[in-house]
Scaffold this active site. Structure first.
Site: not given
Ligand code: DGL
Length: 266
Positions: A10-11, A73, A152, A184, A186
């Site tokens: 993931d990011s 992600c 984050e 997302c 997150h």
């Molecule tokens: N967790 C990520 C997603 O599912 C990326 C969020 C990001 O870095 O902008 O899109």
């Protein structure tokens, strides 16, 4: 049988929501997690850049003997899933189709909301996935810029997040969806805030469990299962600050996050 790890990326920390489900469903499987915290957020970046990042991370995980790749992600799944599947010799699983499948099962009205990053929403990937479903769903998509940054920073239920959520979730509330895909990885970490704003009649869908079921099916189909009973060890690598990753990772995932390895792209 294979003792090779399942690679997950993931990011940043968001993919840990998917990793939690993977560890719970596949307790014998060793996991190798890469959080590209040094280059997050992916959501606002051009698609070509996110594709380049995804290919670089995939190369790294394959070099470390990953037997299957989970793109944990949505932003990377939106722009890189097909390319990764074409280029890699190992199975590749994304999070969009599993999440939407779970939402299609849960909705009673057929009105489904999707919230995601600017990149995910602009890519139209959820609409494409919806068109491939057997039953039609009426999708309302909304981008939620800013959510990922709160997560984050370790802030998942302050008044500031709540105020932002009130504003960003207005389109899906107005559309009267009965099911909301947290598009997302997150966002499940913000579920309390999102649930408060949406109201308790709206079902929140995280792609994590459904993705884990897809991974389990592929592990079985490809004969990649780890030997039962062996104690699975998990490894964590980040391109960002290892101490922050360890602290927040342990909070969001659990005690599995012990040592965190530093990775530098330069
Ligand atoms: N967790 C990520 C997603 O599912 C990326 C969020 C990001 O870095 O902008 O899109």
């Amino acid at each position: 049988m294979s003792e090779r790890p399942i690679g997950v990326f993931d990011s940043g920390l968001g993919g840990l929501t998917v990793l939690r489900s993977l560890i719970d469903l596949l307790p014998d499987e060793p996991m190798l997690y890469f959080g590209d915290t040094g280059r997050f957020p992916y959501g606002p970046k051009p698609h070509e850049e996110v594709l380049k990042y995804a290919l670089e991370i995939a190369e790294l995980l394959v070099a470390r003997d990953a037997k299957l790749l989970v793109v944990a992600c949505n932003s990377a799944t939106s722009v890189a899933l097909e390319v990764l599947r074409e280029r890699l010799d190992i199975p590749v699983v994304g999070v969009i189709e599993p999440g939407l499948r779970a939402a299609a099962r849960a909705t009673r009205s057929g009105r489904v909301g999707v919230i995601g990053t600017v990149g995910t929403v602009a890519s139209g990937s959820y609409q494409r996935a919806a068109a491939a479903l057997p039953d039609a769903v009426d999708l309302t998509c909304a981008a939620c810029p800013g959510f990922v940054e709160f997560v984050e920073s370790g802030d998942v239920h302050s008044d500031q997040v709540h105020v932002l959520a009130e504003r960003l979730l207005a389109p899906v509330r107005e559309a009267q969806v009965d099911t909301l895909v947290l598009g997302c990885t997150h966002y499940p970490l913000l579920a309390r805030t999102i649930g408060d704003v949406m109201g308790h009649d709206v079902v929140l869908i995280s792609s994590a469990d459904e993705t884990a079921f897809s991974v389990r099916a592929l592990v079985e189909a490809h004969g990649l299962r780890a030997p039962a009973g062996a104690e699975a060890r998990h490894a964590f690598v980040t391109s960002g600050d290892t101490a922050v990753f360890r602290e927040l990772g342990a909070r969001f995932l659990g005690p599995e996050v012990e040592t965190v390895e530093a990775w530098s792209w330069s």
